[in-house]
Write a protein that holds these residues in place. Structure first.
Motif: not given
Length: 341
Positions: A200-211
């Motif tokens: 998930l840390i590789q896709d922090t631009a995505n709000p869902i991934s950040l959540l």
């Protein structure tokens, strides 16, 4: 029995008790931190028990020997080398550029210069993959090493004599089933949470991934709070696995103050080890520290935080006092009677 025989037996018992507390398994300055689990006593214990901590760390590392398979698998020692184009656009343009090469014009030379550069690349060999897969055998050793070393740390905190190898095998032998089951559960949970955070840390631009990343961190922190309580309860109480997990969940709230201190200490220690990696002269030391002392310090910190809470909330006042005061005991069976619910 005569009065003289009573005196002789009493004397023998005292000699045995003296040896148990002050003999080869003890340090010169034993500290019963259960009476006062303060910051000062924590660092005093680390200093006076440093030799025992080093021994426990070695037991944990070599007890989980499949980890070395993983280190060999990812070390690139057995990887295969390939000489291939650096640009992914080389393939689509290859047929077009082949005609231009014969013309030898400036345009083709420029395109070849841009897309035709080759680099050395490596890829996993079959042996590397096999070694990485073998490292998952750690699931069978993890629980035994955690229970055994946690028992050592608990005794260090209590000021009891510690004989690393004999004490380790003693407690593992008496708690084989729960050690294996809970160890496998612990290993899987840590692997799932760690892998989830890594992805998930590789896709922090995505709000869902950040959540989801935030939720993974929260679950990891709560589970870090639970782990010391889980392993201490295995050999301290006669409880079912479900009861151990349930009680550990309660302790995430009951012991919140000490748990937060443990989290802070854990974060600082890990940050210190990682920070050393970025200092050229200290990099070798940073790579060696986990195999020497880091694991022991992390687990000892957890025991230092958790055990006083367990005594406070899971033992009645009389039994808690007997454990804290380290009243004279004749054998290990009496120890278990003292600390049973």
């Amino acid at each position: 029995m005569s009065q003289n025989e009573n005196k002789t037996n009493k004397k023998r018992f005292n000699l045995f008790d003296w040896y148990y507390r002050q003999g080869k398994g003890s340090d010169k300055a034993d500290i019963n931190a259960l009476k006062s689990p303060s910051f000062l006593n924590f660092f005093k214990l680390i200093w006076f028990k440093l030799g025992k901590l080093l021994s426990a760390n070695l037991i944990f590392v070599f007890g989980n020997f499949p980890i070395f398979f993983f280190l060999l698998g990812v070390s690139a020692i057995f990887d295969r080398l390939s000489y291939s184009p650096a640009s992914t656009a080389w393939g689509p343009f290859q047929s077009t550029l082949a005609d231009s090469i014969n013309n030898a014009d400036y345009a083709s030379s420029a395109l070849i210069g841009i897309y035709g550069m080759h680099n050395d690349t490596s890829y996993r060999s079959i042996l590397s993959i096999v070694l990485i897969l073998l490292s998952f055998l750690t699931i069978f050793t993890w629980g035994f090493t955690k229970v055994g070393t946690t028992y050592l740390y608990r005794n260090m905190m209590s000021g009891d004599a510690v004989f690393p190898l004999s004490d380790f095998f003693y407690v593992v032998k008496r708690n084989k089933l729960q050690s294996f089951v809970i160890g496998a559960f612990d290993f899987v949970i840590l692997a799932i949470l760690g892998f989830g955070i890594y992805m998930l840390i590789q896709d922090t631009a995505n709000p869902i991934s950040l959540l989801m990343l935030f939720l993974n961190f929260v679950m990891l922190i709560l589970y870090i709070f639970m782990r010391p309580y889980i392993y201490i309860m295995i050999f301290t109480f006669d409880l079912k696995i479900t009861q151990i997990i349930k009680n550990a969940m309660f302790f995430t709230i009951l012991g919140i103050k000490r748990n937060l201190l443990m989290l802070l200490g854990t974060a600082l220690l890990i940050a210190f080890n990682i920070g050393l990696l970025f200092i050229p002269l200290m990099t070798p030391i940073a790579m060696i520290l986990p195999f020497v002392i880091t694991f022991a310090l992390l687990d000892f910190m957890g025991v230092y935080v958790a055990y006083p809470n367990i005594i406070k909330y899971m033992m009645d006042e009389k039994d808690a006092k007997r454990v804290i005061e380290r009243l004279p005991i004749e054998d290990d069976e009496d120890v278990e009677k003292i600390i049973q619910e």
